[in-house]
Enzyme design. Structure first.
Site, short mmCIF file in Angstrom:
data_model
loop_
_atom_site.label_atom_id
_atom_site.label_comp_id
_atom_site.label_asym_id
_atom_site.label_seq_id
_atom_site.Cartn_x
_atom_site.Cartn_y
_atom_site.Cartn_z
CE LYS A 67 63.13 10.61 -56.18
NZ LYS A 67 61.81 10.83 -56.74
N GLY A 69 61.29 3.50 -56.73
CA GLY A 69 59.99 3.03 -57.23
C GLY A 69 58.89 3.17 -56.19
CG HIS A 133 62.32 7.38 -48.11
ND1 HIS A 133 61.95 6.44 -49.03
CD2 HIS A 133 61.96 8.58 -48.64
CE1 HIS A 133 61.40 7.04 -50.08
NE2 HIS A 133 61.38 8.34 -49.87
#
Ligand code: A3P
Length: 328
Positions: A67, A69, A133
């Site tokens: 979250k 971008g 991530h």
């Protein structure tokens, strides 16, 4: 009765038995590995990646905390490095594919589905584009001395939290508009608590961000640290910075012909969110592409967080980042 760990390798089973564990706000069991929390399947994928990934010198990895971008940076990076292959604006892959299809996740997609995925089939070749991530510690092991490039995007922690909340609401079918109902408000509270304690998928956020921040200071040729807010405030400057870092700078001719603005327009929230593919498509796990596009505003947290929440999260983040030279 199915053994919940039966899909894991012996190595992963043994690893998770030695790791601290906790339950996140959605009830998922997470394990702390190299300072960050992952579920067992993602841990298995990280180990698969660590063992089997063979880097190529030209590989590019888009990294982020969820979250922050990611979707935007994936689109920009793809459009930038592929611009000579797709000169026509009418048939660009970004018009018919979601950025997450074009830049697959290493640990949430490729190495989650297979211990040795066929990387000749990834949508972008020379350079290959991947995303993650994972924290920089987990990512860098198989990269060893490879000169591949990592671009990281970070974002204000309160905007990340609100964006995550809206994303979760959209997945469970709450539309995020109108009055906040009890279920939504409970979810915000729960996410807030999990954010503050740091126990959440890929979290704590500050560990993720700091790992890449330090990586970018130590090795600025190979790790670029970007900010969502800067991309919003000065997109032309930032995309040129990205292009220089990726060694595909815009020529004077491209700039004069509006090449920079064309990419920014192609990748804009307005353009991408209005495309048929992003209005109706879904990830293979069922998440709608439209959940990845919302307002894209800086400071939207102000509409949802109480002053107490603001104070608490600011204090935690300030303490965690102390001495690092980084402000979020
Ligand atoms: P908001 O929820 O604040 O609107 P990620 O891509 O890492 O999942 O982050 C999602 C956030 O990025 C959402 O923020 C989304 O609206 C925003 N976003 C997605 N595509 C974007 C784009 N092309 N330009 C700017 N912001 C974008």
């Amino acid at each position: 009765l199915k053994d919940e760990n039966e899909d894991l390798s012996e190595e992963t089973k043994s690893l998770i038995s030695s790791l601290p564990s906790d339950i996140d706000c959605s009830g998922t069991k997470l394990f702390k590995y190299q300072g960050c929390w992952y579920d067992k399947d993602i841990l298995q994928a990280i180990l698969n990646f660590n063992k089997n990934f063979q880097p190529q010198e030209t590989d590019i990895i888009v990294a982020s905390f969820p979250k922050s971008g990611t979707t935007w940076l994936k689109a920009l990076t793809f459009a930038l490095v592929q611009r000579s292959k797709h000169p026509s604006e009418d048939h660009h892959p970004l018009l018919s594919h979601n950025p997450h299809e074009l830049v697959p996740y290493l640990e949430l997609d490729l190495y989650l589905k297979s211990s040795k995925p066929d990387l000749t089939k990834v949508p972008s070749s020379s350079p290959r584009l991947f995303s993650t991530h994972m924290s920089f510690h987990a990512l860098k092991v198989p990269l060893k001395e490879s000169p591949c490039k990592i671009v990281y995007v970070c974002r204000n922690v309160k905007d990340v939290l609100v964006s995550l909340w809206c994303f979760e609401n959209s997945i469970i079918g709450v539309d995020g508009s109108g009055d906040i109902n009890q279920k939504e408000s409970n979810l915000l509270e729960a996410l807030f608590e999990s954010f503050c304690s740091g126990v959440g998928l890929c979290g704590p956020l500050w560990k993720n961000v700091l790992s890449y921040w330090r990586g970018s200071l130590e090795d600025p040729k190979h790790v670029l640290f970007m900010r969502y807010e800067e991309l919003k405030a000065e997109p032309r400057v930032q995309i040129k910075r990205l292009a220089e870092f990726l060694e595909c700078p815009f020529t004077k001719e491209e700039e004069d012909n509006g090449g920079v603005d064309k990419i920014l327009e192609l990748c804009s929230l307005r353009n991408l969110s209005g495309l048929e593919i992003n209005k109706t498509g879904k990830l293979s796990e069922g998440v709608s592409f439209k959940s990845f596009f919302r307002k894209g505003e800086v400071g939207d947290w102000k509409s949802y967080m109480t002053p107490e929440m603001e104070k608490k999260i600011d204090m935690i983040v300030e303490e965690k980042l102390q001495g690092s030279g980084l402000k979020l």
